[in-house]
Design an enzyme around this catalytic site. Structure first.
Site, mmCIF file in Angstrom:
data_model
loop_
_atom_site.group_PDB
_atom_site.id
_atom_site.type_symbol
_atom_site.label_atom_id
_atom_site.label_comp_id
_atom_site.label_asym_id
_atom_site.label_seq_id
_atom_site.Cartn_x
_atom_site.Cartn_y
_atom_site.Cartn_z
ATOM 1 N N SER A 24 0.844 -1.195 0.000
ATOM 2 C CA SER A 24 0.000 0.000 0.000
ATOM 3 C C SER A 24 0.879 1.244 0.000
ATOM 4 C CB SER A 24 -0.913 0.013 1.232
ATOM 5 O OG SER A 24 -1.659 1.232 1.236
ATOM 6 N N ASN A 61 0.019 3.712 1.547
ATOM 7 C CA ASN A 61 -0.183 4.304 2.875
ATOM 8 C C ASN A 61 -0.842 3.267 3.793
ATOM 9 O OD1 ASN A 61 -1.236 5.903 5.118
ATOM 10 N ND2 ASN A 61 -0.638 7.664 3.887
ATOM 11 N N HIS A 101 5.011 16.829 1.707
ATOM 12 C CA HIS A 101 5.882 15.963 2.509
ATOM 13 C C HIS A 101 7.183 16.695 2.840
ATOM 14 C CE1 HIS A 101 3.293 12.719 0.977
ATOM 15 N NE2 HIS A 101 3.698 12.044 2.038
ATOM 16 N N HIS A 102 7.938 16.103 3.751
ATOM 17 C CA HIS A 102 9.258 16.575 4.185
ATOM 18 C C HIS A 102 10.239 16.716 3.009
ATOM 19 C CE1 HIS A 102 10.685 12.366 3.734
ATOM 20 N NE2 HIS A 102 9.440 12.067 4.103
ATOM 21 N N LYS A 124 11.946 13.575 0.910
ATOM 22 C CA LYS A 124 11.181 12.607 0.095
ATOM 23 C C LYS A 124 11.679 12.635 -1.350
ATOM 24 C CE LYS A 124 6.570 10.846 -0.870
ATOM 25 N NZ LYS A 124 7.005 9.450 -0.677
HETATM 26 N N1 LIG Z 1 3.257 3.062 2.560
HETATM 27 C C1 LIG Z 1 3.379 3.860 3.641
HETATM 28 O O1 LIG Z 1 2.530 3.887 4.540
HETATM 29 C C2 LIG Z 1 4.610 4.701 3.743
HETATM 30 C C3 LIG Z 1 5.564 4.601 2.778
HETATM 31 N N2 LIG Z 1 6.737 5.274 2.892
HETATM 32 C C4 LIG Z 1 7.722 4.973 1.863
HETATM 33 O O2 LIG Z 1 8.715 4.132 2.441
HETATM 34 C C5 LIG Z 1 9.946 4.341 1.771
HETATM 35 C C6 LIG Z 1 11.033 4.653 2.796
HETATM 36 O O3 LIG Z 1 10.739 5.891 3.387
HETATM 37 P P1 LIG Z 1 11.703 6.510 4.499
HETATM 38 O O4 LIG Z 1 11.885 5.541 5.615
HETATM 39 O O5 LIG Z 1 11.210 7.868 4.781
HETATM 40 O O6 LIG Z 1 13.063 6.609 3.643
HETATM 41 P P2 LIG Z 1 14.569 6.466 4.171
HETATM 42 O O7 LIG Z 1 15.440 6.900 3.043
HETATM 43 O O8 LIG Z 1 14.706 7.108 5.499
HETATM 44 O O9 LIG Z 1 14.711 4.879 4.402
HETATM 45 C C7 LIG Z 1 14.926 3.936 3.405
HETATM 46 C C8 LIG Z 1 15.943 2.968 3.948
HETATM 47 O O10 LIG Z 1 16.093 1.870 3.034
HETATM 48 C C9 LIG Z 1 17.495 1.619 2.949
HETATM 49 N N3 LIG Z 1 17.847 0.828 1.800
HETATM 50 C C10 LIG Z 1 18.192 1.234 0.560
HETATM 51 N N4 LIG Z 1 18.482 0.168 -0.215
HETATM 52 C C11 LIG Z 1 18.321 -0.932 0.559
HETATM 53 C C12 LIG Z 1 18.495 -2.329 0.341
HETATM 54 N N5 LIG Z 1 18.914 -2.784 -0.829
HETATM 55 N N6 LIG Z 1 18.259 -3.179 1.362
HETATM 56 C C13 LIG Z 1 17.846 -2.715 2.557
HETATM 57 N N7 LIG Z 1 17.683 -1.409 2.831
HETATM 58 C C14 LIG Z 1 17.912 -0.533 1.841
HETATM 59 C C15 LIG Z 1 18.123 3.016 2.968
HETATM 60 O O11 LIG Z 1 19.506 2.979 3.231
HETATM 61 P P3 LIG Z 1 20.428 4.259 2.822
HETATM 62 O O12 LIG Z 1 19.706 5.494 3.260
HETATM 63 O O13 LIG Z 1 21.679 4.026 3.575
HETATM 64 O O14 LIG Z 1 20.566 4.196 1.343
HETATM 65 C C16 LIG Z 1 17.329 3.625 4.105
HETATM 66 O O15 LIG Z 1 17.861 3.284 5.351
HETATM 67 C C17 LIG Z 1 9.696 5.454 0.755
HETATM 68 O O16 LIG Z 1 9.387 4.870 -0.502
HETATM 69 C C18 LIG Z 1 8.456 6.156 1.321
HETATM 70 O O17 LIG Z 1 7.727 6.848 0.361
HETATM 71 C C19 LIG Z 1 7.004 6.086 3.948
HETATM 72 C C20 LIG Z 1 6.072 6.250 4.929
HETATM 73 C C21 LIG Z 1 4.796 5.572 4.912
HETATM 74 O O1 LIG Z 2 7.923 9.303 2.091
HETATM 75 C C1 LIG Z 2 7.146 9.516 3.036
HETATM 76 O O2 LIG Z 2 7.501 10.083 4.072
HETATM 77 C C2 LIG Z 2 5.771 9.041 2.924
HETATM 78 N N1 LIG Z 2 5.477 8.295 1.912
HETATM 79 C C3 LIG Z 2 4.240 7.706 1.612
HETATM 80 C C4 LIG Z 2 3.723 8.237 0.311
HETATM 81 O O3 LIG Z 2 4.499 8.343 -0.661
HETATM 82 O O4 LIG Z 2 2.536 8.540 0.212
HETATM 83 C C5 LIG Z 2 3.258 7.759 2.746
HETATM 84 C C6 LIG Z 2 3.356 8.944 3.653
HETATM 85 O O5 LIG Z 2 2.629 9.988 3.112
HETATM 86 C C7 LIG Z 2 4.782 9.326 3.990
#
Ligand SMILES: NC(=O)C1=CN([C@@H]2O[C@H](COP(=O)(O)OP(=O)(O)OC[C@H]3O[C@@H](n4cnc5c(N)ncnc54)[C@H](OP(=O)(O)O)[C@@H]3O)[C@@H](O)[C@H]2O)C=CC1
Ligand SMILES: O=C(O)C1=N[C@H](C(=O)O)C[C@H](O)C1
Length: 270
Positions: free
Chosen positions: A125, A127, A157-158, A161
């Site tokens: 999803s 979200n 978003h922040h 992103k």
């Molecule tokens: N569906 C939902 O409800 C939500 C979705 N998201 C999505 O989740 C994703 C992550 O968001 P966020 O946590 O803010 O991003 P971050 O960049 O903080 O985190 C992503 C992490 O994944 C790591 N990573 C990259 N490549 C690999 C790999 N091959 N194996 C394991 N880990 C890896 C990164 O490492 P490094 O930084 O060292 O490269 C980093 O630590 C985004 O696509 C965001 O849009 C976010 C919030 C809610």
């Molecule tokens: O990257 C984020 O932070 C978030 N990503 C998701 C999105 O792309 O909609 C969910 C949430 O809004 C936060």
């Protein structure tokens, strides 16, 4: 029943930390492993300490195979290429795979469907919050009822992103398109710049804002003659996504192989 053993992928990220905290706090699940990419700053650190809670005695590793051994489920909020590769591995093991990663291409989405066909139990999803899953349901109904109103989707978003429009904005766009019985891909307007001409009737527009530390805000605007209706969701803490992802993993325990959405987890399909 034994606790569901969960590996958190992307453990060093913003959502990785929230997922470690959720899995450590919620009943029925246990943190089995925490993985990030080779060379990431988090490698070797204690997962709990890194996530700002008590030490858990589990070091964040870059060895995915070792982390997956003996695990039931993966909660994966990483990057599209990593999620696709991981889906191949979890499906080969018949594991539960919760995918929150956004910004995936149509080819990457097809790879998730193939992994589910090959035995994966995937919940994906844009979200995982309860609020947005319910909002999508409301948007679908409003799009049907307000059939002549213009639909615009605004998100903020922040400033870290990397993908746009957000996965949530696209999810809400899909819900609106479903309510109108049209394909989003044929009707979406993702960018406007310069002399664009008048708005195409029936299109679904997207607008993207980035700045500061905003966790996630989405508005779906229905604009008609002399009035507007706005449906809004504001995320205040990443715990809402992490709690939803953990809930999805527990739900998937009783499901057969397939590709599911959060609306199915929450029983909001009709
Ligand atoms: N569906 C939902 O409800 C939500 C979705 N998201 C999505 O989740 C994703 C992550 O968001 P966020 O946590 O803010 O991003 P971050 O960049 O903080 O985190 C992503 C992490 O994944 C790591 N990573 C990259 N490549 C690999 C790999 N091959 N194996 C394991 N880990 C890896 C990164 O490492 P490094 O930084 O060292 O490269 C980093 O630590 C985004 O696509 C965001 O849009 C976010 C919030 C809610
Ligand atoms: O990257 C984020 O932070 C978030 N990503 C998701 C999105 O792309 O909609 C969910 C949430 O809004 C936060």
């Amino acid at each position: 029943m034994a606790d569901l053993k969960i590996v958190v992928a992307g453990a060093g990220g913003r959502m990785g930390a929230a997922n470690i905290r959720a899995v450590s706090a919620l009943a029925g699940v246990a943190l089995h492993g925490a993985v990030d990419r080779a060379g990431a700053e988090a490698i070797g650190k204690d997962a709990g300490s890194f996530a700002g809670i008590e030490p858990l005695g589990i070091a964040i590793t870059d060895d995915m195979q070792a982390a997956l051994a003996g695990a039931d489920a993966v909660i994966d909020f990483t990057i599209p290429t990593a999620s696709v590769e991981l889906a191949r591995q979890t499906s080969a093991r018949g594991m539960i795979h919760i995918i929150g990663t956004t910004g995936c291409s149509p080819d990457q989405d097809r790879a998730f469907a193939e992994a589910a066909n090959a035995g994966g139990r995937i919940v994906k999803s844009g979200n995982f919050s309860m609020g947005v899953t319910l909002l999508a349901n409301l948007v679908r109904k409003a799009a049907t009822a307000l059939s002549a109103y213009d639909i615009e989707i605004l998100e903020m978003h922040h400033n870290k992103k990397v993908d746009a429009p957000s996965g949530t904005a696209l999810l809400l766009g899909e819900a609106a398109a479903k309510g109108r019985n049209i394909a989003l891909a044929d009707h979406s307007v993702r960018v406007r710049d310069g002399h664009t001409g008048a708005r195409e009737p029936g299109s679904i527009g997207f607008a993207t804002l980035r700045g500061g530390t905003v966790v996630g805000e989405h508005s779906v605007i229905f604009a008609g003659p002399s009035e507007r209706i706005e449906l809004v969701h504001r995320a205040e803490d990443r715990a809402i996504f992490a709690n939803g992802a953990t809930r999805a993993a527990l739900w998937a325990r009783d499901q057969k192989a397939g590709l599911y959405g959060m609306d199915e987890v929450l029983g909001l399909t009709d």
